[in-house]
Motif scaffolding. Structure first.
Motif, PDB file in Angstrom:
ATOM      1  N   GLU A  14      95.738 101.810   6.865  1.00  0.00           N
ATOM      2  CA  GLU A  14      97.170 101.538   6.776  1.00  0.00           C
ATOM      3  C   GLU A  14      97.775 102.463   5.732  1.00  0.00           C
ATOM      4  N   THR A  15      98.865 103.112   6.090  1.00  0.00           N
ATOM      5  CA  THR A  15      99.548 104.005   5.158  1.00  0.00           C
ATOM      6  C   THR A  15     100.987 103.562   4.968  1.00  0.00           C
ATOM      7  N   ARG A  16     101.555 104.018   3.876  1.00  0.00           N
ATOM      8  CA  ARG A  16     102.958 103.719   3.592  1.00  0.00           C
ATOM      9  C   ARG A  16     103.587 104.918   2.900  1.00  0.00           C
ATOM     10  N   LYS A  17     104.778 105.265   3.351  1.00  0.00           N
ATOM     11  CA  LYS A  17     105.541 106.322   2.701  1.00  0.00           C
ATOM     12  C   LYS A  17     106.664 105.685   1.902  1.00  0.00           C
ATOM     13  N   ASP A  44      99.821 101.863  10.944  1.00  0.00           N
ATOM     14  CA  ASP A  44      98.378 101.727  11.087  1.00  0.00           C
ATOM     15  C   ASP A  44      97.807 102.875  11.902  1.00  0.00           C
ATOM     16  N   TRP A  45      96.597 103.294  11.510  1.00  0.00           N
ATOM     17  CA  TRP A  45      95.940 104.424  12.159  1.00  0.00           C
ATOM     18  C   TRP A  45      94.499 104.069  12.480  1.00  0.00           C
ATOM     19  N   LYS A  46      93.966 104.736  13.481  1.00  0.00           N
ATOM     20  CA  LYS A  46      92.557 104.624  13.813  1.00  0.00           C
ATOM     21  C   LYS A  46      91.877 105.951  13.475  1.00  0.00           C
ATOM     22  N   VAL A  47      90.699 105.857  12.856  1.00  0.00           N
ATOM     23  CA  VAL A  47      89.948 107.052  12.482  1.00  0.00           C
ATOM     24  C   VAL A  47      88.597 106.998  13.189  1.00  0.00           C
ATOM     25  N   ASP A  48      88.322 108.021  13.981  1.00  0.00           N
ATOM     26  CA  ASP A  48      87.092 108.047  14.759  1.00  0.00           C
ATOM     27  C   ASP A  48      85.860 108.051  13.854  1.00  0.00           C
ATOM     28  N   ASP A 101      97.650 103.810  15.817  1.00  0.00           N
ATOM     29  CA  ASP A 101      97.143 102.571  16.397  1.00  0.00           C
ATOM     30  C   ASP A 101      98.172 102.058  17.399  1.00  0.00           C
ATOM     31  N   ARG A 102      97.974 102.377  18.671  1.00  0.00           N
ATOM     32  CA  ARG A 102      98.935 102.011  19.701  1.00  0.00           C
ATOM     33  C   ARG A 102      99.047 100.504  19.860  1.00  0.00           C
TER      34      ARG A 102
END
Length: 220
Positions: A181-184, A191-195, A204-205
């Motif tokens: 999870e990131t925040r600017k 939210d992101w997925k990392v392989d 993260d769709r």
């Protein structure tokens, strides 16, 4: 009597203005003069330190992310120096029973013992650690088998998208991955997925769809 009238007038003015007023009064009861200062500080209940910003986001979360001098990868590295094993998650969160924000890093040791390590976000020092009881050890081991991307690697990769406030293993379903999870500053969290093998970062769709569904429910 005259002093009381002056202070009352100033207090009334402060109530109307919603600010701070200073009153200076002079008394002459004993033929001499004395100066007295009375400060009236009024607080506006409508203004809160944790008031949401104009964009609807919680400014408190922004402050947490911005105030941390220690990044997620650095917090994980510090936790692993203290407790050897595999880092499974790291989150910038409130400490138990206090308002202090710390990095909480979950570490799975070689003997399958879970450890929760608290890391100071200001200097990276370990504040403490304790063991936890988890029931998904076998599932986590299976998900990480053959993985070449660690939690620290995933946090570094996601940092290109914003300030990483959490990273953890998503071992549910067919496509296991790291979730970050990131925040600017002033922006919405994402939210992101990392392989697990390539380290590729994708949005993260599923999370985006959930947010859209929540927004639709709010409008109904």
């Amino acid at each position: 009597m005259k002093r009381n009238i002056v202070i009352a007038a100033v207090t009334a003015a402060a109530l109307i203005g919603g600010g701070t007023a200073t009153a200076l009064a002079t008394t002459g009861d004993d033929g001499g003069s004395a100066r007295q200062a009375a400060d009236t500080q009024l607080s506006n209940d409508d203004v809160r330190d944790d008031q949401d910003g104009a964009d609807g986001q919680d400014d408190g979360d922004d402050a947490q992310a911005a105030s941390s001098k220690v990044t997620a990868p650095e917090a994980i590295a510090s936790a692993l120096k203290h407790t050897s094993g595999t880092a499974v998650s790291a989150e910038l969160d409130d400490e138990d029973d206090s308002d202090k924000v710390v990095w909480k890093v979950d570490v799975l040791s070689g003997d399958d013992t879970w450890h929760s390590v608290s890391v100071d976000p200001a200097n990276g020092k370990v504040l403490g650690a304790h063991t936890d009881d988890e029931d998904d050890t076998a599932q986590v081991r299976a998900a990480l088998k053959g993985s070449s991307v660690t939690a620290e690697d995933a946090a570094k990769a996601a940092a290109a998208k914003g300030v990483v406030t959490s990273v953890g293993l998503d071992e549910d379903g067919k496509n296991t991955s790291w979730e970050a999870e990131t925040r600017k500053s002033g922006g919405a969290e994402q939210d992101w997925k990392v392989d697990l093998t390539s380290g590729k970062v994708t949005a993260d769709r599923a999370d985006a769809q959930d947010d859209d569904a929540d927004d639709a429910d709010d409008q109904d």
